[in-house]
Scaffold this motif. Sequence first.
Motif, PDB file in Angstrom:
ATOM      1  N   ALA A 248       0.833  -0.980  -0.018  1.00 33.18           N
ATOM      2  CA  ALA A 248      -0.291   0.465   0.082  1.00 33.18           C
ATOM      3  C   ALA A 248       0.828   1.154  -0.125  1.00 33.18           C
ATOM      4  O   ALA A 248       2.062   1.385   0.159  1.00 33.18           O
ATOM      5  CB  ALA A 248      -1.065  -0.239   0.946  1.00 33.18           C
ATOM      6  N   LYS A 249       0.438   2.554  -0.327  1.00 25.04           N
ATOM      7  CA  LYS A 249       1.005   3.643  -0.419  1.00 25.04           C
ATOM      8  C   LYS A 249       0.282   4.005   1.378  1.00 25.04           C
ATOM      9  O   LYS A 249      -0.677   4.122   1.530  1.00 25.04           O
ATOM     10  CB  LYS A 249       0.548   4.578  -0.981  1.00 25.04           C
ATOM     11  CG  LYS A 249       0.641   4.074  -2.445  1.00 25.04           C
ATOM     12  CD  LYS A 249       1.402   5.203  -3.324  1.00 25.04           C
ATOM     13  CE  LYS A 249       2.055   4.774  -4.949  1.00 25.04           C
ATOM     14  NZ  LYS A 249       3.721   4.558  -5.211  1.00 25.04           N
ATOM     15  N   ASN A 250       1.455   3.757   2.129  1.00 25.77           N
ATOM     16  CA  ASN A 250       0.931   3.849   3.517  1.00 25.77           C
ATOM     17  C   ASN A 250       1.440   5.391   4.409  1.00 25.77           C
ATOM     18  O   ASN A 250       2.430   5.587   4.939  1.00 25.77           O
ATOM     19  CB  ASN A 250       1.762   3.160   4.276  1.00 25.77           C
ATOM     20  CG  ASN A 250       1.336   3.119   6.046  1.00 25.77           C
ATOM     21  OD1 ASN A 250      -0.409   4.121   5.917  1.00 25.77           O
ATOM     22  ND2 ASN A 250       1.868   2.634   6.548  1.00 25.77           N
ATOM     23  N   PRO A 251       0.846   7.423   3.432  1.00 21.74           N
ATOM     24  CA  PRO A 251       1.173   8.169   4.424  1.00 21.74           C
ATOM     25  C   PRO A 251       1.494   8.041   5.453  1.00 21.74           C
ATOM     26  O   PRO A 251       0.599   8.053   6.624  1.00 21.74           O
ATOM     27  CB  PRO A 251       0.504   9.286   4.034  1.00 21.74           C
ATOM     28  CG  PRO A 251      -0.800   8.222   3.768  1.00 21.74           C
ATOM     29  CD  PRO A 251      -0.708   6.415   3.195  1.00 21.74           C
TER      30      PRO A 251
ATOM     31  N   ALA B 167     -13.230   7.898   9.963  1.00 16.80           N
ATOM     32  CA  ALA B 167     -12.925   8.499   9.292  1.00 16.80           C
ATOM     33  C   ALA B 167     -11.203   8.897  10.352  1.00 16.80           C
ATOM     34  O   ALA B 167     -10.894   8.430  12.086  1.00 16.80           O
ATOM     35  CB  ALA B 167     -13.324   9.697   9.671  1.00 16.80           C
ATOM     36  N   PRO B 168     -10.404   9.423   9.638  1.00 15.22           N
ATOM     37  CA  PRO B 168      -9.434  10.071  10.993  1.00 15.22           C
ATOM     38  C   PRO B 168      -9.315  11.579  11.638  1.00 15.22           C
ATOM     39  O   PRO B 168     -10.274  11.983  10.928  1.00 15.22           O
ATOM     40  CB  PRO B 168      -8.053  10.034   9.262  1.00 15.22           C
ATOM     41  CG  PRO B 168      -8.796  10.673   8.006  1.00 15.22           C
ATOM     42  CD  PRO B 168      -9.877  10.021   8.228  1.00 15.22           C
TER      43      PRO B 168
ATOM     44  N   MET C  71       3.857  15.192   6.938  1.00  9.79           N
ATOM     45  CA  MET C  71       3.098  13.379   6.238  1.00  9.79           C
ATOM     46  C   MET C  71       2.665  13.679   4.828  1.00  9.79           C
ATOM     47  O   MET C  71       2.478  14.866   3.977  1.00  9.79           O
ATOM     48  CB  MET C  71       1.787  13.263   7.092  1.00  9.79           C
ATOM     49  CG  MET C  71       1.654  11.811   6.686  1.00  9.79           C
ATOM     50  SD  MET C  71      -0.610  11.813   7.132  1.00  9.79           S
ATOM     51  CE  MET C  71       0.102  11.256   8.897  1.00  9.79           C
ATOM     52  N   VAL C  72       3.704  12.973   4.411  1.00 11.78           N
ATOM     53  CA  VAL C  72       3.705  12.707   2.326  1.00 11.78           C
ATOM     54  C   VAL C  72       2.278  13.351   2.113  1.00 11.78           C
ATOM     55  O   VAL C  72       1.820  12.471   2.693  1.00 11.78           O
ATOM     56  CB  VAL C  72       4.252  11.301   1.854  1.00 11.78           C
ATOM     57  CG1 VAL C  72       4.465  11.464   0.395  1.00 11.78           C
ATOM     58  CG2 VAL C  72       5.866  10.830   2.470  1.00 11.78           C
ATOM     59  N   GLY C  73       2.481  13.831   1.427  1.00 16.58           N
ATOM     60  CA  GLY C  73       0.459  13.824   0.488  1.00 16.58           C
ATOM     61  C   GLY C  73      -0.430  14.672   1.855  1.00 16.58           C
ATOM     62  O   GLY C  73      -1.727  14.929   0.956  1.00 16.58           O
TER      63      GLY C  73
ATOM     64  N   LYS D  59      -4.676  13.239   7.299  1.00 24.11           N
ATOM     65  CA  LYS D  59      -4.425  12.020   6.629  1.00 24.11           C
ATOM     66  C   LYS D  59      -4.966  12.925   5.564  1.00 24.11           C
ATOM     67  O   LYS D  59      -6.260  12.736   5.162  1.00 24.11           O
ATOM     68  CB  LYS D  59      -5.258  11.251   7.324  1.00 24.11           C
ATOM     69  CG  LYS D  59      -4.585   9.697   7.227  1.00 24.11           C
ATOM     70  CD  LYS D  59      -3.387   9.175   7.546  1.00 24.11           C
ATOM     71  CE  LYS D  59      -2.834   7.763   7.237  1.00 24.11           C
ATOM     72  NZ  LYS D  59      -1.758   7.039   8.049  1.00 24.11           N
ATOM     73  N   PRO D  60      -4.012  11.767   4.315  1.00 24.29           N
ATOM     74  CA  PRO D  60      -4.594  12.066   2.757  1.00 24.29           C
ATOM     75  C   PRO D  60      -5.686  11.319   2.771  1.00 24.29           C
ATOM     76  O   PRO D  60      -6.210  10.512   2.872  1.00 24.29           O
ATOM     77  CB  PRO D  60      -3.424  11.864   1.982  1.00 24.29           C
ATOM     78  CG  PRO D  60      -2.311  11.302   2.885  1.00 24.29           C
ATOM     79  CD  PRO D  60      -2.853  10.654   4.582  1.00 24.29           C
ATOM     80  N   ILE D  61      -6.790  11.916   1.826  1.00 19.54           N
ATOM     81  CA  ILE D  61      -8.192  11.399   1.835  1.00 19.54           C
ATOM     82  C   ILE D  61      -7.688   9.997   1.074  1.00 19.54           C
ATOM     83  O   ILE D  61      -9.065   9.460   1.279  1.00 19.54           O
ATOM     84  CB  ILE D  61      -8.964  11.910   0.288  1.00 19.54           C
ATOM     85  CG1 ILE D  61     -10.038  11.937  -0.123  1.00 19.54           C
ATOM     86  CG2 ILE D  61      -7.661  13.726  -0.531  1.00 19.54           C
ATOM     87  CD1 ILE D  61     -11.434  11.758   1.275  1.00 19.54           C
TER      88      ILE D  61
END
Length: 263
Positions: A86-89, A153-154, A96-98, A170-172
Amino acid sequence: MLENKAAILTGGSGFLGRYFIHGLSKNHNTIFILDTAELSDEIKVEFSNIDLKFYCVNISIENEVQNFFQSIDQNINVTTLLNAAAKNPSLSSEGMVGSSNFEDFDLKNFNSSVGETLLGTALMCREFVKFTNDKNNEEKLILNIGSDLSVIAPDNRIYGTDKNGNKIYKPIEYSVTKHGIIGLTKYLAVYLAEKNYRVNSLSPTGVFNNQDKEFVKKFSKTVPLGRMIEPEELISHVAYLTSSDSKFLTGQNILVDGGRSIW
Ligand SMILES: NC(=O)c1ccc[n+]([C@@H]2O[C@H](COP(=O)([O-])OP(=O)(O)OC[C@H]3O[C@@H](n4cnc5c(N)ncnc54)[C@H](O)[C@@H]3O)[C@@H](O)[C@H]2O)c1
């Protein structure tokens, strides 16, 4: 003595890879690891007692995935697929990336999470079913790694600000992708039931990885059991869900979240 069984693990080179390998190794003596990042020598040494095979494969690229299945011994008894790639930011001292406000979310990041993680997971399931279907009467297992963010939801109040003082979100795309993992799990559990496959998800809450103390404190307050999960605590859940011990369990999302999602 272990039966002669093989498992495929995607995303095994990441932080949680070694714990997923531990869990799988309870019931499988060969593990194929597919990742775009190289497997560390440390892991190779740690698991030198089992047959660990690394393949550099991007799970969202059809011919890379198909080439992998064509390249392995066609008679090998592959019974299990664990999808963890996974892309896990994650949070770092930079931020945080993204991370961005929803109003400014980046289309490329969104596409690359949904188009790589979600599509890649579905593609892995498709090729796994084609490879294993009709091979023998043995039960086959798919375990998809979700997150507590697959169902809640985050809580963006806990992430603080980045090094430029911007609020971190946290990215959508992480939420959307992880919710999609549960949909994929349910769809396949029903679709594959009569073919003798069980399909489940395992959804951990935030895993402790020496994050910033203030963040750990804030995160822990959102968890009824009062802390983040330790990575070792995932091993027994992986072992259970990838063995006949979990017989008759299918289409379920097992939340290992210290109660976070019920609060
Ligand atoms: N770490 C946590 O706190 C946490 C919490 C809940 C859920 N999870 C989930 O657990 C899983 C593993 O998390 P992690 O912390 O080890 O993340 P990680 O980022 O350390 O590892 C993910 C791995 O997936 C690989 N990967 C990503 N895209 C790929 C692709 N298209 N093809 C092949 N490999 C690809 C990466 O190279 C990486 O090695 C993820 O699904 C994550 O969402 C993690």
